[in-house]
Write an enzyme that holds these catalytic residues in place. Structure first.
Site, PDB file in Angstrom:
ATOM      1  N   ASP A  26     -14.251  -3.786 -67.047  1.00  0.00           N
ATOM      2  CA  ASP A  26     -15.708  -3.668 -66.588  1.00  0.00           C
ATOM      3  C   ASP A  26     -16.295  -4.831 -66.272  1.00  0.00           C
ATOM      4  O   ASP A  26     -17.822  -4.965 -66.506  1.00  0.00           O
ATOM      5  CB  ASP A  26     -16.452  -2.655 -67.268  1.00  0.00           C
ATOM      6  CG  ASP A  26     -15.752  -1.227 -67.673  1.00  0.00           C
ATOM      7  OD1 ASP A  26     -14.608  -0.931 -67.023  1.00  0.00           O
ATOM      8  OD2 ASP A  26     -16.524  -0.566 -68.307  1.00  0.00           O
ATOM      9  N   GLU A  74     -16.130   0.875 -64.483  1.00  0.00           N
ATOM     10  CA  GLU A  74     -16.683   1.982 -64.717  1.00  0.00           C
ATOM     11  C   GLU A  74     -17.449   2.504 -63.701  1.00  0.00           C
ATOM     12  O   GLU A  74     -18.188   1.825 -63.152  1.00  0.00           O
ATOM     13  CB  GLU A  74     -17.530   1.884 -65.942  1.00  0.00           C
ATOM     14  CG  GLU A  74     -18.429   3.248 -66.591  1.00  0.00           C
ATOM     15  CD  GLU A  74     -19.217   2.854 -67.601  1.00  0.00           C
ATOM     16  OE1 GLU A  74     -19.038   1.876 -68.235  1.00  0.00           O
ATOM     17  OE2 GLU A  74     -19.927   3.760 -67.759  1.00  0.00           O
ATOM     18  N   LYS A 130     -12.659   4.056 -63.802  1.00  0.00           N
ATOM     19  CA  LYS A 130     -12.660   4.965 -65.108  1.00  0.00           C
ATOM     20  C   LYS A 130     -14.144   5.750 -64.895  1.00  0.00           C
ATOM     21  O   LYS A 130     -15.085   5.140 -64.670  1.00  0.00           O
ATOM     22  CB  LYS A 130     -12.507   4.363 -66.260  1.00  0.00           C
ATOM     23  CG  LYS A 130     -13.393   2.931 -66.577  1.00  0.00           C
ATOM     24  CD  LYS A 130     -12.886   2.291 -67.720  1.00  0.00           C
ATOM     25  CE  LYS A 130     -13.766   1.491 -68.389  1.00  0.00           C
ATOM     26  NZ  LYS A 130     -14.971   1.867 -68.661  1.00  0.00           N
ATOM     27  N   LYS A 133     -16.263   5.672 -70.741  1.00  0.00           N
ATOM     28  CA  LYS A 133     -16.442   4.345 -71.289  1.00  0.00           C
ATOM     29  C   LYS A 133     -14.987   3.768 -71.776  1.00  0.00           C
ATOM     30  O   LYS A 133     -14.649   2.570 -71.470  1.00  0.00           O
ATOM     31  CB  LYS A 133     -17.339   4.433 -72.914  1.00  0.00           C
ATOM     32  CG  LYS A 133     -18.774   5.029 -72.550  1.00  0.00           C
ATOM     33  CD  LYS A 133     -19.537   4.087 -71.572  1.00  0.00           C
ATOM     34  CE  LYS A 133     -20.835   4.591 -71.188  1.00  0.00           C
ATOM     35  NZ  LYS A 133     -21.578   3.915 -70.140  1.00  0.00           N
ATOM     36  N   VAL A 158     -16.852  -6.205 -70.721  1.00  0.00           N
ATOM     37  CA  VAL A 158     -18.113  -5.799 -71.285  1.00  0.00           C
ATOM     38  C   VAL A 158     -18.128  -4.189 -71.559  1.00  0.00           C
ATOM     39  O   VAL A 158     -17.322  -3.681 -70.745  1.00  0.00           O
ATOM     40  CB  VAL A 158     -18.866  -6.478 -70.702  1.00  0.00           C
ATOM     41  CG1 VAL A 158     -19.185  -7.964 -70.770  1.00  0.00           C
ATOM     42  CG2 VAL A 158     -19.142  -6.135 -69.041  1.00  0.00           C
ATOM     43  N   THR A 159     -18.734  -3.865 -72.433  1.00  0.00           N
ATOM     44  CA  THR A 159     -19.461  -4.610 -73.415  1.00  0.00           C
ATOM     45  C   THR A 159     -18.698  -4.430 -74.714  1.00  0.00           C
ATOM     46  O   THR A 159     -18.041  -3.212 -74.795  1.00  0.00           O
ATOM     47  CB  THR A 159     -20.996  -3.912 -73.812  1.00  0.00           C
ATOM     48  OG1 THR A 159     -20.771  -2.683 -74.092  1.00  0.00           O
ATOM     49  CG2 THR A 159     -21.802  -4.254 -72.694  1.00  0.00           C
ATOM     50  N   CYS A 163     -17.525   0.041 -73.861  1.00  0.00           N
ATOM     51  CA  CYS A 163     -16.257   0.133 -73.449  1.00  0.00           C
ATOM     52  C   CYS A 163     -15.036  -0.722 -73.656  1.00  0.00           C
ATOM     53  O   CYS A 163     -13.910  -0.227 -73.886  1.00  0.00           O
ATOM     54  CB  CYS A 163     -16.430  -0.355 -71.945  1.00  0.00           C
ATOM     55  SG  CYS A 163     -17.704   1.050 -71.052  1.00  0.00           S
ATOM     56  N   GLN A 203      -9.917  -4.030 -92.705  1.00  0.00           N
ATOM     57  CA  GLN A 203      -8.784  -3.310 -93.352  1.00  0.00           C
ATOM     58  C   GLN A 203      -7.404  -3.511 -92.977  1.00  0.00           C
ATOM     59  O   GLN A 203      -6.472  -2.587 -92.692  1.00  0.00           O
ATOM     60  CB  GLN A 203      -9.171  -1.882 -93.148  1.00  0.00           C
ATOM     61  CG  GLN A 203     -10.520  -1.178 -93.610  1.00  0.00           C
ATOM     62  CD  GLN A 203     -10.722  -0.129 -93.070  1.00  0.00           C
ATOM     63  OE1 GLN A 203     -10.233   0.931 -93.957  1.00  0.00           O
ATOM     64  NE2 GLN A 203     -11.650   0.217 -92.312  1.00  0.00           N
TER      65      GLN A 203
HETATM   66  N1  TIU Z   1     -18.479  -0.968 -69.612  1.00  0.00           N
HETATM   67  C1  TIU Z   1     -19.639  -0.439 -70.527  1.00  0.00           C
HETATM   68  O1  TIU Z   1     -19.403  -1.208 -71.719  1.00  0.00           O
HETATM   69  N2  TIU Z   1     -20.315   0.462 -70.319  1.00  0.00           N
HETATM   70  C2  TIU Z   1     -21.578   0.530 -70.678  1.00  0.00           C
HETATM   71  O2  TIU Z   1     -22.369   1.392 -70.378  1.00  0.00           O
HETATM   72  N3  TIU Z   1     -21.901  -0.430 -71.972  1.00  0.00           N
HETATM   73  C3  TIU Z   1     -23.075  -0.638 -72.388  1.00  0.00           C
HETATM   74  O3  TIU Z   1     -23.355  -1.333 -73.305  1.00  0.00           O
HETATM   75  N4  TIU Z   1     -24.413  -0.025 -71.958  1.00  0.00           N
END
Ligand code: TIU
Length: 222
Positions: A26, A74, A130, A133, A158-159, A163, A203
């Site tokens: 993403d 996304e 996709k 997430k 990200v993030t 995701c 772990q």
């Molecule tokens: N790609 C992804 O992480 N989608 C999000 O909505 N991330 C947020 O941190 N909002």
């Protein structure tokens, strides 16, 4: 068997380049540039932009080493029929599908939905669209990886706490070994970045390994 390995925490991860893929999660304008979904949610996008340069280096090394490179985005259909109603009303505000400076937010085909120019896919690199997430939910990502007999995933993007780790957790359950270069993933929240990365490798690599771009590039060049 290959004798290559990535320097990582909690311990080195052996890999075979022919069975390793780079998954770039993403890196879309909606998350990384001003005016998109990330900013609409109230976030400062400058916090995730630090991942761009390290991602560029890992992407170049992966391409040079002949790895499979997969990009994800996304987003939703323009009619939003694939977006759960609960996501459209989250927090009493509506962002997905509304008009932003880069087109309708998180809608496929809009400028903001596309991947940033710095990391743009080249011919032959699959793009997985996709609706959620995680990168496996309602996509053909598993099929793509299975058809190439992939075992190891380098996961960037990200993030970190949304995701990226949703994808890494599920990849681990599906039998893949995931390594996350910590400077190639970004969060709008420094505390979440730190905690998310600690969770991955805790772990005894409970669901993955953590490394950095320099170690990944060095191992891919070796
Ligand atoms: N790609 C992804 O992480 N989608 C999000 O909505 N991330 C947020 O941190 N909002």
């Amino acid at each position: 068997m290959s004798s290559k390995s990535f320097a990582a925490e909690p311990f080195a991860l052996p890999f075979d380049p022919q069975r390793t893929a780079l998954v770039m999660i993403d890196m879309q304008r909606d998350f990384v540039e001003p005016g998109g979904f990330g900013e609409a949610l109230g976030n400062d996008v400058s916090l995730v932009r630090g991942a761009i340069e390290p991602c560029k280096r890992v992407l170049a090394a992966a391409r040079a080493a002949g790895l499979l490179v997969v990009h994800t985005r996304e987003g939703h259909r323009p009619d939003l029929t694939d977006c759960p109603p609960a996501k459209l009303t989250r927090g009493g505000e509506t962002f997905i599908g509304t008009q932003g400076p880069m087109g309708r937010i998180l809608v496929r085909g809009e400028q903001g939905h596309d991947i940033i120019p710095e990391l743009y896919p080249v011919a032959g690199e699959p793009i997985v669209d996709k609706p959620g997430k995680g990168a496996f939910y309602q996509t053909d990502l598993h099929l793509i990886l299975q058809n190439r007999d992939i075992r190891t995933l380098i996961v960037c993007g990200v993030t970190t706490e949304v995701c990226v780790t949703t994808t890494v957790r599920e990849a681990n359950d599906r039998g893949f070994e995931c390594i996350v270069p910590q400077d190639c993933v970004g969060s709008y929240f420094p505390a979440f970045q730190k905690a998310a990365l600690e969770m991955v490798k805790a772990q005894g690599a409970i669901f993955g390994w953590v490394s950095d771009s320099a170690a990944i590039v060095e191992a891919l060049r070796a």
